[in-house]
Design an enzyme around this catalytic site. Sequence first.
Site, PDB file in Angstrom:
ATOM      1  CD1 TRP A 245      -1.751  -2.248   1.849  1.00 31.26           C
ATOM      2  CD2 TRP A 245      -2.941  -1.518  -0.002  1.00 31.26           C
ATOM      3  NE1 TRP A 245      -2.756  -3.157   1.233  1.00 31.26           N
ATOM      4  CE2 TRP A 245      -3.507  -2.627   0.354  1.00 31.26           C
ATOM      5  CE3 TRP A 245      -3.371  -0.648  -1.087  1.00 31.26           C
ATOM      6  CZ2 TRP A 245      -4.478  -3.269  -0.570  1.00 31.26           C
ATOM      7  CZ3 TRP A 245      -4.427  -1.199  -1.863  1.00 31.26           C
ATOM      8  CH2 TRP A 245      -5.095  -2.496  -1.363  1.00 31.26           C
TER       9      TRP A 245
ATOM     10  CE  LYS B 255      -8.189  -2.294   4.827  1.00 30.08           C
ATOM     11  NZ  LYS B 255      -8.400  -3.578   4.103  1.00 30.08           N
TER      12      LYS B 255
ATOM     13  CG  ASP C  49      -3.077   3.795   4.453  1.00 34.96           C
ATOM     14  OD1 ASP C  49      -4.124   3.621   4.992  1.00 34.96           O
ATOM     15  OD2 ASP C  49      -2.843   3.271   3.378  1.00 34.96           O
TER      16      ASP C  49
END
Length: 362
Positions: free
Chosen positions: A104, A197, A173
Amino acid sequence: MKENRIYNFNAGPAALPLEVLEEIKDSFLNFGGSGMSITEISHRSTLFDNVINDAIARTRRLLKLDDRFHVLFIQGGASLQFCMIPLNLLKEGDSADYVNTGTWATKAIKEAEILGKTINIVASSEDKNFSYIPKKMSFNRDAVYTHITSNNTIKGTQWPFYPETGGIPLVADMSSDFMSRPFDVDKFGLIYAGAQKNIGPAGVCMVIIRDDMLERVPDTLPSMLKYTTYASKNSMFNTPPCFAIYMVQLVMKWLEESVGGLEKMARMNQTKARTLYEAIDSSDFYQGTAETDSRSLMNVTFRLPDETLEKQFVEQALKNGMGGLKGHRSVGGCRASIYNATQLAAIEALVDFMKHFEQKNG
Ligand SMILES: Cc1ncc(COP(=O)(O)O)c(C=O)c1O
């Protein structure tokens, strides 16, 4: 475990608190006495105003945010943030530091590069297949921000504490560990987290941005790509993802009222992760893939002696009521995602199953 439900170890979309799902079910046809579903009411109604404002107020309390911070809801997932961040924060001649800790982070770097921005990779753990969080790095004094990925969902690593940047704002992030532990917001200029999530369903990304970062936003950007648009319109410049925001509100309520805040949530998450890592470490059959001091408390990645056994493990676990244990398609192996809503009972059941599986196949 509730009838017809399994222990859900999916990486995202992932398990949500049962209490939240039940409240949604109960209120679905008649939200707040309106005679309509939350999916049918106007986003300009008082009913929805109360939802979004309550979600923001609870987020502020849980993270102890002061007035400098703005809480925004943006569509496009965390992936859109990979491009909005450099687009909004970096002007001509500016640069930013990025730490590369996995898939990511690599994507975040790539998007900034596509935009032609000046990016310095100040540290990377690519040399060891992203199995650790770098410890040594020096930051550029003139960087506008330092970007990190707080938890690496695929590789199963997590920053145990955030780096000291010498005053340069962190941009993080936090998609896969947001609201899993308390942290000092003072270090951060911007925090973002795709909801699917730890805080809700897919379809919305929470962005927390500080005043000084907001001041950097150029007027020349299209409205939907500017943080200032979302900040000035309470995230309602256009129709927001009302249902997703409603779920986020209920998850924040659960965190505050049922869990009792982030300190308690963090303690529960530590106990859960310890239970699972102890099971892995006490066996030669299971091998953790992340270096011990970089292990994620959210995504526990491990391997079995061979891929055939891994396939059988995932299949048999599902037959025993435990789903989502297959590792990410890019890395293989197994992964148990144990976000906030996953209860200790789920991990205990998994550990039991792991012991039985090892006895039969080890
Ligand atoms: C850490 C992290 N960042 C970003 C993303 C991408 O999120 P989205 O699918 O919301 O764009 C994910 C998705 O799994 C992730 O785990």
